[in-house]
Design an enzyme around this catalytic site. Structure first.
Site, PDB file in Angstrom:
ATOM      1  N   SER A   7       0.860  -1.177   0.000  1.00  0.00           N
ATOM      2  CA  SER A   7       0.000   0.000   0.000  1.00  0.00           C
ATOM      3  C   SER A   7       0.898   1.228   0.000  1.00  0.00           C
ATOM      4  O   SER A   7       2.081   1.143   0.334  1.00  0.00           O
ATOM      5  CB  SER A   7      -0.941   0.000   1.210  1.00  0.00           C
ATOM      6  OG  SER A   7      -0.222  -0.155   2.418  1.00  0.00           O
ATOM      7  N   GLU A   9       1.264   5.672   0.626  1.00  0.00           N
ATOM      8  CA  GLU A   9       0.750   6.921   1.165  1.00  0.00           C
ATOM      9  C   GLU A   9       1.113   8.081   0.243  1.00  0.00           C
ATOM     10  O   GLU A   9       2.258   8.207  -0.188  1.00  0.00           O
ATOM     11  CB  GLU A   9       1.316   7.194   2.565  1.00  0.00           C
ATOM     12  CG  GLU A   9       0.812   8.509   3.156  1.00  0.00           C
ATOM     13  CD  GLU A   9       1.431   8.831   4.500  1.00  0.00           C
ATOM     14  OE1 GLU A   9       1.018   8.201   5.497  1.00  0.00           O
ATOM     15  OE2 GLU A   9       2.330   9.704   4.554  1.00  0.00           O
ATOM     16  N   ASP A 101      -1.257  16.021  14.499  1.00  0.00           N
ATOM     17  CA  ASP A 101      -0.220  16.863  15.089  1.00  0.00           C
ATOM     18  C   ASP A 101      -0.794  18.223  15.454  1.00  0.00           C
ATOM     19  O   ASP A 101      -1.788  18.682  14.895  1.00  0.00           O
ATOM     20  CB  ASP A 101       0.936  17.064  14.106  1.00  0.00           C
ATOM     21  CG  ASP A 101       1.625  15.744  13.766  1.00  0.00           C
ATOM     22  OD1 ASP A 101       1.712  14.889  14.667  1.00  0.00           O
ATOM     23  OD2 ASP A 101       2.069  15.583  12.618  1.00  0.00           O
ATOM     24  N   PHE A 210      12.657  14.521   9.286  1.00  0.00           N
ATOM     25  CA  PHE A 210      11.396  13.827   9.546  1.00  0.00           C
ATOM     26  C   PHE A 210      11.543  12.916  10.768  1.00  0.00           C
ATOM     27  O   PHE A 210      10.669  12.881  11.646  1.00  0.00           O
ATOM     28  CB  PHE A 210      10.988  13.046   8.309  1.00  0.00           C
ATOM     29  CG  PHE A 210       9.614  12.448   8.355  1.00  0.00           C
ATOM     30  CD1 PHE A 210       8.675  12.850   9.296  1.00  0.00           C
ATOM     31  CD2 PHE A 210       9.237  11.471   7.436  1.00  0.00           C
ATOM     32  CE1 PHE A 210       7.404  12.310   9.337  1.00  0.00           C
ATOM     33  CE2 PHE A 210       7.970  10.919   7.465  1.00  0.00           C
ATOM     34  CZ  PHE A 210       7.054  11.331   8.419  1.00  0.00           C
ATOM     35  N   HIS A 261       3.666  -0.905   3.815  1.00  0.00           N
ATOM     36  CA  HIS A 261       3.073   0.399   3.486  1.00  0.00           C
ATOM     37  C   HIS A 261       4.202   1.394   3.232  1.00  0.00           C
ATOM     38  O   HIS A 261       5.041   1.620   4.098  1.00  0.00           O
ATOM     39  CB  HIS A 261       2.210   0.871   4.656  1.00  0.00           C
ATOM     40  CG  HIS A 261       1.435   2.122   4.375  1.00  0.00           C
ATOM     41  ND1 HIS A 261       0.353   2.150   3.528  1.00  0.00           N
ATOM     42  CD2 HIS A 261       1.578   3.396   4.845  1.00  0.00           C
ATOM     43  CE1 HIS A 261      -0.149   3.387   3.492  1.00  0.00           C
ATOM     44  NE2 HIS A 261       0.585   4.157   4.263  1.00  0.00           N
TER      45      HIS A 261
END
Length: 290
Positions: A7, A9, A101, A210, A261
Site C-alpha cells: 500500500s 501513502e 499533530d 522527519f 506500506h
C-alpha cells in the site's frame, strides 16, 4: 520469498505543480495493484479540503481503494463527522483515524472545545456508523507525547478495541525495531494486523529531519553509509537507498510480515524500484480511466 501485499501513502497537493506530481505518482504506482492507498492530512488540519479532493479524484480516476486520513485537530465533533459523511457519500469506505499533530503555532496537541479528545474517541464515533473500515497509527518507537513503548502498545490496544481493524506504523530503520514492537503487541493481546510503514530515502537530510519530528532513531551505520555515498554523487545515494529499503523489506518478510506500506512523498520511482525488487509487478488494466 513470498510477494507481499503493498500500500502507498500520498499527500494532497497545494499547488498546480504538486497536483501534476501527485497525478504522476498515482499513475506510476497504481498498476502495482496496491491493497489500498492513503492520503494524508496536513498538520493542524490545514489540508482538509485538499485531502478530500485528492481522495475522491484518485478513487474515481484509478479505481483504487483509498483510505482518507482524518484527525481530531481544530474541528468540532460535528464538523469531523460531516467529513466522514462526505467521504461515504463519495463512495469512500476507509479512514485512517489519527489524533493529529498540533498546529504549527502550538507546542502540543490541544483538543477543540467541542472536538474529539483523542484518536480512540474518534475511532469509536466512526465505528458506530458501521460503514467504514478504520485504520490507525502505531509507533514502534515512543511517540513524542508518549512515556514509552509500553504506553504506545496500551494505546494501540485501546484503538483496536474502539473499532480499528488494522494499524500502520511510523517508519523505522531496523527490522528489530518492528519485531520488538510486534512481540509486545502480541503479548498484550493485540491480534489485528500491524502493517510496517516504510520510508525509502529520497533525501537523507530530509529523512533525518522527519525522523527528529517523530522520534525515529537514526542508526549510526545509516548516517555513515549516506555520508560515504554522498561523496560519490546522487546515483550512489539512490542505489544505497534502494538497497537498504529492499534489505529491510526482505528481513520483514522473512520475519512473517505479509504487507508493507510505503510513504512515497509523492515521488514514485524509488518505491516502484523497491517493489520490483520484491517481485511486485505491474498489472494490466490499472491505469487511469480518464
Amino acid at each position: 520469498m513470498t510477494t507481499p501485499k503493498i500500500s502507498f501513502e500520498f499527500f494532497p497537493p497545494k499547488t498546480l505543480e504538486a497536483s501534476f506530481k501527485l497525478w504522476e505518482t498515482a499513475k506510476v504506482l497504481a498498476p502495482l495493484a496496491p491493497d489500498f492507498v492513503s492520503v494524508t492530512y496536513g498538520a493542524g488540519g490545514t489540508t482538509r479540503k485538499l485531502t478530500h479532493e485528492a481522495v475522491t479524484t484518485i478513487n474515481r480516476q484509478f479505481g483504487l481503494q483509498v483510505a482518507a486520513h482524518l484527525t481530531c485537530v481544530e474541528a468540532t465533533r460535528a464538523e469531523t463527522m460531516e467529513i466522514v459523511q462526505s467521504y461515504a457519500d463519495a463512495g469512500i469506505t476507509e479512514i485512517v483515524a489519527l489524533r493529529g499533530d498540533a498546529p504549527k503555532d502550538a507546542d502540543r496537541f490541544t483538543p477543540h472545545t467541542d472536538g474529539f479528545d483523542n484518536s480512540v474517541a474518534l475511532i469509536e464515533a466512526i465505528a458506530a456508523r458501521g460503514d467504514m473500515t478504520i485504520r490507525c497509527g502505531a509507533y514502534p518507537e515512543p511517540h513524542p507525547d508518549s512515556a514509552d513503548t509500553d504506553a504506545d502498545v496500551t494505546w494501540l490496544k485501546r484503538k483496536i478495541e474502539a473499532g480499528a481493524s488494522s494499524a500502520i506504523t511510523q517508519f523505522f530503520f531496523e527490522p528489530e525495531t518492528f519485531f520488538r514492537f510486534r512481540d509486545k503487541c502480541v503479548a498484550a493481546g493485540i491480534d489485528a494486523p500491524i502493517i510496517p510503514g516504510l520510508l525509502p530515502v529520497q533525501s537523507w537530510a530530509g529523512t533525518k529531519r522527519f525522523a527528529a519530528t517523530c522520534n525515529t532513531t537514526v542508526p549510526d551505520w545509516a548516517e555513515e553509509a549516506f555520508q560515504l555515498a554522498a561523496l560519490d554523487g546522487p546515483d550512489a545515494q539512490r542505489t544505497l537507498a534502494t538497497d537498504l529499503s529492499v534489505d529491510l523489506c526482505e528481513k520483514l518478510i522473512a520475519g512473517g510480515v505479509d504487507q508493507l506500506h510505503f510513504y512515497t512523498l509523492n515521488r514514485p520511482e524509488l518505491t516502484r524500484d523497491v517493489c520490483a525488487a520484491l517481485g511486485v509487478r505491474p498489472k494490466a488494466g490499472l491505469e487511469a480511466v480518464a
